[in-house]
Design a protein around this motif. Sequence first.
Motif, mmCIF file in Angstrom:
data_model
loop_
_atom_site.group_PDB
_atom_site.id
_atom_site.type_symbol
_atom_site.label_atom_id
_atom_site.label_comp_id
_atom_site.label_asym_id
_atom_site.label_seq_id
_atom_site.Cartn_x
_atom_site.Cartn_y
_atom_site.Cartn_z
ATOM 1 N N ASP A 297 68.002 -7.730 -71.500
ATOM 2 C CA ASP A 297 68.416 -9.130 -71.498
ATOM 3 C C ASP A 297 68.336 -9.701 -70.075
ATOM 4 N N LYS A 298 67.469 -10.690 -69.905
ATOM 5 C CA LYS A 298 67.222 -11.264 -68.562
ATOM 6 C C LYS A 298 68.485 -11.853 -67.948
ATOM 7 N N ASP A 299 69.405 -12.338 -68.815
ATOM 8 C CA ASP A 299 70.617 -12.971 -68.281
ATOM 9 C C ASP A 299 71.709 -11.950 -67.958
ATOM 10 N N LYS A 302 72.706 -5.520 -66.537
ATOM 11 C CA LYS A 302 72.704 -4.079 -66.770
ATOM 12 C C LYS A 302 71.358 -3.484 -66.410
ATOM 13 N N LYS A 303 71.427 -2.276 -65.837
ATOM 14 C CA LYS A 303 70.209 -1.517 -65.550
ATOM 15 C C LYS A 303 70.319 -0.213 -66.296
ATOM 16 N N LEU A 304 69.194 0.371 -66.605
ATOM 17 C CA LEU A 304 69.226 1.712 -67.170
ATOM 18 C C LEU A 304 69.273 2.665 -65.975
ATOM 19 N N MET A 305 70.475 3.111 -65.638
ATOM 20 C CA MET A 305 70.631 3.947 -64.444
ATOM 21 C C MET A 305 69.914 5.277 -64.642
ATOM 22 N N GLY A 306 69.314 5.777 -63.548
ATOM 23 C CA GLY A 306 68.543 7.023 -63.654
ATOM 24 C C GLY A 306 67.122 6.778 -64.102
ATOM 25 N N PHE A 307 66.774 5.504 -64.239
ATOM 26 C CA PHE A 307 65.401 5.134 -64.601
ATOM 27 C C PHE A 307 64.801 4.280 -63.491
ATOM 28 N N HIS A 309 61.867 3.964 -60.152
ATOM 29 C CA HIS A 309 61.772 4.520 -58.808
ATOM 30 C C HIS A 309 60.793 3.670 -58.019
ATOM 31 N N ARG A 310 61.117 3.488 -56.738
ATOM 32 C CA ARG A 310 60.219 2.706 -55.892
ATOM 33 C C ARG A 310 58.826 3.337 -55.808
ATOM 34 N N VAL A 311 58.751 4.648 -55.815
ATOM 35 C CA VAL A 311 57.468 5.316 -55.623
ATOM 36 C C VAL A 311 56.880 5.852 -56.932
ATOM 37 N N GLN A 357 55.737 -1.218 -69.681
ATOM 38 C CA GLN A 357 55.008 -2.167 -68.817
ATOM 39 C C GLN A 357 55.438 -2.075 -67.361
ATOM 40 N N ARG A 358 56.715 -1.839 -67.131
ATOM 41 C CA ARG A 358 57.215 -1.756 -65.746
ATOM 42 C C ARG A 358 57.121 -0.343 -65.180
ATOM 43 N N LYS A 359 56.554 0.556 -65.970
ATOM 44 C CA LYS A 359 56.409 1.970 -65.571
ATOM 45 C C LYS A 359 57.739 2.559 -65.118
ATOM 46 N N PRO A 362 62.369 8.348 -66.326
ATOM 47 C CA PRO A 362 63.568 8.985 -65.768
ATOM 48 C C PRO A 362 63.301 9.476 -64.348
ATOM 49 N N ASN A 363 64.271 9.274 -63.470
ATOM 50 C CA ASN A 363 64.152 9.830 -62.121
ATOM 51 C C ASN A 363 65.079 11.044 -61.995
ATOM 52 N N VAL A 364 65.106 11.623 -60.811
ATOM 53 C CA VAL A 364 65.829 12.884 -60.586
ATOM 54 C C VAL A 364 67.297 12.796 -60.995
HETATM 55 N N1 ACO Z 1 66.634 -0.595 -65.636
HETATM 56 C C1 ACO Z 1 66.107 -1.770 -66.065
HETATM 57 N N2 ACO Z 1 65.155 -2.465 -65.408
HETATM 58 C C2 ACO Z 1 64.726 -1.945 -64.256
HETATM 59 C C3 ACO Z 1 65.219 -0.731 -63.728
HETATM 60 C C4 ACO Z 1 66.210 -0.054 -64.462
HETATM 61 N N3 ACO Z 1 66.721 1.089 -64.038
HETATM 62 N N4 ACO Z 1 64.598 -0.457 -62.579
HETATM 63 C C5 ACO Z 1 63.743 -1.457 -62.363
HETATM 64 N N5 ACO Z 1 63.808 -2.359 -63.375
HETATM 65 C C6 ACO Z 1 63.010 -3.574 -63.541
HETATM 66 C C7 ACO Z 1 63.418 -4.657 -62.562
HETATM 67 O O1 ACO Z 1 64.429 -5.491 -63.099
HETATM 68 C C8 ACO Z 1 62.103 -5.379 -62.353
HETATM 69 O O2 ACO Z 1 61.881 -6.187 -63.489
HETATM 70 P P1 ACO Z 1 61.170 -7.651 -63.340
HETATM 71 O O3 ACO Z 1 59.798 -7.330 -62.818
HETATM 72 O O4 ACO Z 1 61.225 -8.245 -64.685
HETATM 73 O O5 ACO Z 1 62.007 -8.397 -62.317
HETATM 74 C C9 ACO Z 1 61.065 -4.266 -62.402
HETATM 75 O O6 ACO Z 1 61.664 -3.225 -63.208
HETATM 76 C C10 ACO Z 1 60.711 -3.712 -61.019
HETATM 77 O O7 ACO Z 1 61.890 -3.212 -60.426
HETATM 78 P P2 ACO Z 1 62.283 -3.339 -58.896
HETATM 79 O O8 ACO Z 1 63.751 -3.618 -58.802
HETATM 80 O O9 ACO Z 1 61.343 -4.267 -58.203
HETATM 81 O O10 ACO Z 1 61.997 -1.865 -58.386
HETATM 82 P P3 ACO Z 1 62.445 -1.261 -57.001
HETATM 83 O O11 ACO Z 1 61.351 -0.379 -56.576
HETATM 84 O O12 ACO Z 1 62.903 -2.317 -56.069
HETATM 85 O O13 ACO Z 1 63.745 -0.429 -57.397
HETATM 86 C C11 ACO Z 1 65.172 1.327 -58.018
HETATM 87 C C12 ACO Z 1 63.769 0.946 -57.567
HETATM 88 C C13 ACO Z 1 66.225 0.807 -57.010
HETATM 89 C C14 ACO Z 1 65.291 2.853 -58.063
HETATM 90 C C15 ACO Z 1 65.421 0.683 -59.407
HETATM 91 O O14 ACO Z 1 64.468 1.179 -60.335
HETATM 92 C C16 ACO Z 1 66.836 0.971 -59.911
HETATM 93 O O15 ACO Z 1 67.752 0.242 -59.547
HETATM 94 N N6 ACO Z 1 67.019 2.018 -60.763
HETATM 95 C C17 ACO Z 1 68.331 2.377 -61.224
HETATM 96 C C18 ACO Z 1 69.088 3.126 -60.134
HETATM 97 C C19 ACO Z 1 68.578 4.536 -59.947
HETATM 98 O O16 ACO Z 1 68.373 5.272 -60.893
HETATM 99 N N7 ACO Z 1 68.437 4.915 -58.666
HETATM 100 C C20 ACO Z 1 68.006 6.284 -58.289
HETATM 101 C C21 ACO Z 1 66.692 6.258 -57.624
HETATM 102 S S1 ACO Z 1 66.144 7.881 -57.283
HETATM 103 C C22 ACO Z 1 66.985 8.322 -55.890
HETATM 104 O O17 ACO Z 1 67.411 7.569 -55.073
HETATM 105 C C23 ACO Z 1 67.209 9.718 -55.722
#
Ligand code: ACO
Length: 430
Positions: A297-299, A302-307, A309-311, A357-359, A362-364
């Motif tokens: 939901d754009k408004d 919430k994020k799916l934590m653990g999902f 990654h910047r790289v 679509q946003r690739k 799950p991260n570590v």
């Molecule tokens: N859940 C839902 N949507 C997400 C998530 C998520 N976990 N992560 C990214 N997106 C969406 C963003 O909203 C954005 O959508 P949009 O293009 O419609 O605006 C798109 O995916 C791109 O995301 P960015 O925020 O630009 O990605 P960025 O590289 O800046 O962030 C990050 C990476 C911080 C890890 C992010 O994915 C996140 O917050 N994840 C959840 C927290 C997490 O698991 N952190 C651990 C990282 S691993 C580590 O540090 C060991």
Amino acid sequence: MANDTLSVTDNRTGKKFELKIENGCVRAMEFRQMKVDAEDFGLMTYDPAFLNTANCKSAITFIDGDKGILEYRGYPIDQLADKSTHLETAYLLMNGELPNKTQLDEFTNKITLHTYVHENIKQFMDGFRYDAHPMSMLASTVAALSSFYPEARQVRNKEVRRHQMMRLIAKMPTLAAFSYRHSQGLPYIYPNNDLSYTENFLTMVKSIGKPNWRPHPALVRALDVLFILHADHEQNCSTTSVRVVGSSEVDPYSACAGGITALYGPLHGGANEAVLRMLREIGDKKNVPEFIAKVKDKDGDKKLMGFGHRVYKNYDPRAKVIKKACDEVFEVTGKNPLIDIAVELERIALQDDYFVQRKLYPNVDFYSGLIYEAMGFPMEFFTCLFAIPRTVGWVTQFEEMITDNEQKIARPRQIFTGSKKRDYVAMDKR
Ligand code: ACO
């Protein structure tokens, strides 16, 4: 290659420039020559959060985020997780090659010798409130170590620098264990140098009233594997902090304290804690679709934590190893019931267009919290379990930075968006 260049026309002046492309990069400083007149400062590049900026050359860790590859000094992470130990991996990261038996014995011996901390550290720890967050205590005590080892300021002296690097790797489990014991109101347990790095740590954390108590070998191995997976991850937020702080040529304890504080945040090392809170909030497998809808939901916020990654724009290779390790740990500890919700979340998310679509994979951190919890660690302690192994990466990257002739004190530019010059207004005229 002759045409490894970038041709740039500055349309403000019509001037043309040939920029050299090296390692898939152009040097940002090349743009400075592009000026509209002699007074002009020259063109800069704007890159908030370093999305497309390499800050260093590094020979330590290789990541191909699109393919989901992670290698330490060329060795794939899954092979190291399968066959190596944390201290052998530490040697590899620090020295560039795997050790032979004598080298590893010597290295292990040196680390083991430095596991004790000065008695004053205990009093220092006692000063924290009973409910202080262990990461906050860890950051402060690591910073305090610089006051115990003033010679550490000689960062350009290899022998002195290496000594501090070994001390940091050796003392981090002791400090983390002390911070745990403090937060639980338990007496501190001194290191036992007959035990392995990870067994000693688990004993310092968990042993109560039984001097000969030892952790289950399967749990020692599982934690050692988690340590290997977390040992380095090239230029992440905390490592970049260590490099930036260290670029002022401060001692490695102060630089690593900077790394710990960066790791503390929920978008970095604190994410596994956030994953567990999220799984608890979901509460049951059947609530997963509703939760996923909220994340999309754009408004909402919430994020799916653990999902994500910047790289990594693919499955984080560390998450694969951890998912496997979950079964081995649960065999000893009993299953963490949250795993079923996690697996269902992953299954649904990986089929959903939003995540595909946003690739977002799950991260570590997606599965690591489940293991830590099954092992009986409280959530607040999870990030300390990340800081212990990452110390190897921090000190190795610190050394690489300090010995790199191209590096200088880190100091980015800004685009100023504030007020133009104006005169001070007296209080009664405002
Ligand atoms: N859940 C839902 N949507 C997400 C998530 C998520 N976990 N992560 C990214 N997106 C969406 C963003 O909203 C954005 O959508 P949009 O293009 O419609 O605006 C798109 O995916 C791109 O995301 P960015 O925020 O630009 O990605 P960025 O590289 O800046 O962030 C990050 C990476 C911080 C890890 C992010 O994915 C996140 O917050 N994840 C959840 C927290 C997490 O698991 N952190 C651990 C990282 S691993 C580590 O540090 C060991």
